[in-house]
Design an enzyme around this catalytic site. Structure first.
Site, PDB file in Angstrom:
ATOM      1  N   ASP A   1       0.873  -1.171   0.000  1.00 24.69           N
ATOM      2  CA  ASP A   1       0.000   0.000   0.000  1.00 24.69           C
ATOM      3  C   ASP A   1       0.918   1.231   0.000  1.00 24.69           C
ATOM      4  O   ASP A   1       2.131   1.112   0.217  1.00 24.69           O
ATOM      5  CB  ASP A   1      -0.889  -0.042   1.250  1.00 24.69           C
TER       6      ASP A   1
ATOM      7  N   ASP B   1      -0.281   5.143   1.018  1.00 26.72           N
ATOM      8  CA  ASP B   1      -0.563   6.172   2.019  1.00 26.72           C
ATOM      9  C   ASP B   1      -0.584   5.591   3.423  1.00 26.72           C
ATOM     10  O   ASP B   1      -1.313   4.649   3.716  1.00 26.72           O
ATOM     11  CB  ASP B   1      -1.905   6.845   1.703  1.00 26.72           C
TER      12      ASP B   1
END
Length: 252
Positions: A19, A21
């Site tokens: 991922d 953020d």
């Protein structure tokens, strides 16, 4: 760092998906700086009082999210600012909307910092021919800009955004697309993220090994996170990978 299933045998993955953020960098501080800068500019350009601008933009965000659901566009600052200006009674103001959007992301990126150890880990994985990919929510244009800003555009084999896949995590669509691009069986893929629901639960649907990045937390909180590995330090994660705890991965 906590291995929540100590009896699990960790074997070298063929690929690792990350991922972006709040996994590779801390999101909250740059978001707060960017929001403050954007609201201050809106106050100046629109001649509105600060509290009215703050309330209008917050209302706009909720309206956009409710209208669009879990899609990339539901995170669009451009739509938030367009609707926020309209809520303030100024109708659609295209030039100001574009100006505010640029201000937000310019300020955001100028305050972003990778977590220590991220680049070293990615280089170590690349040196061992472990494929890497990103699955990230939001529109491709801004997520591509973030990856380039961090100087990581040569560290990932593939990037999948929720704009490309058509839905945010934990919807299966972005996971399915990343698996197809990597051309690796999902049981040989590890997923690294910061969200139990979006990253851990989403990846588990495909049988991936899951690693959850958390901010500093108690041992009990880490254990409750229920990923295969819970960590708050990429340097510790790098040591875990290459210290003999993962079969097939040893120090270079």
């Amino acid at each position: 760092m906590v291995v929540t299933h100590p009896k699990k045998v960790f074997r070298a993955p063929a690929a690792i998906i990350f991922d972006t953020d709040n996994t590779l960098y801390a999101y909250d501080a740059p978001h707060a700086k960017a929001t403050a800068a954007t609201e201050a500019k809106a106050v100046r350009l629109l001649g509105a009082d600060p509290e009215s601008v703050r309330r209008a933009f917050a209302q706009a965000r909720e309206e956009v999210k409710q209208q669009l659901g879990a899609t990339a566009s539901s995170h669009s600052r451009l739509l938030y600012f367009q609707r926020g200006i309209e809520i303030l009674g100024r109708k659609t103001q295209l030039l100001i909307t574009l100006d505010l959007e640029q201000t937000y992301w310019r300020t955001f990126l100028s305050h972003c910092e990778l977590f220590p150890g991220v680049r070293d880990l990615l280089v170590n994985l690349r040196n061992r021919d472990i494929a890497t990919a990103i699955i990230t929510d939001l529109t491709s244009q801004i997520q591509f800009r973030k990856i380039i800003y961090f100087g990581l555009d040569d560290c990932f084999d593939y990037v999948v955004t929720s704009e490309e896949a058509g839905a945010d995590k934990p919807d299966p669509a972005p996971f399915r697309l990343a698996i197809a691009k990597l051309d690796v069986p999902p049981e040989n893929i590890w997923m690294v993220g910061d969200s139990r629901r979006c990253d851990v639960d989403g990846a588990r649907e495909f049988g991936m090994t899951t690693l959850l990045r958390v901010d500093r937390a108690t041992v009990e909180e880490r254990a409750a996170a229920d990923a295969d590995v819970v960590f708050d330090d990429f340097q510790a994660l790098d040591r875990f990978f290459f210290s003999g705890q993962v079969e097939g991965l040893n120090a270079a």
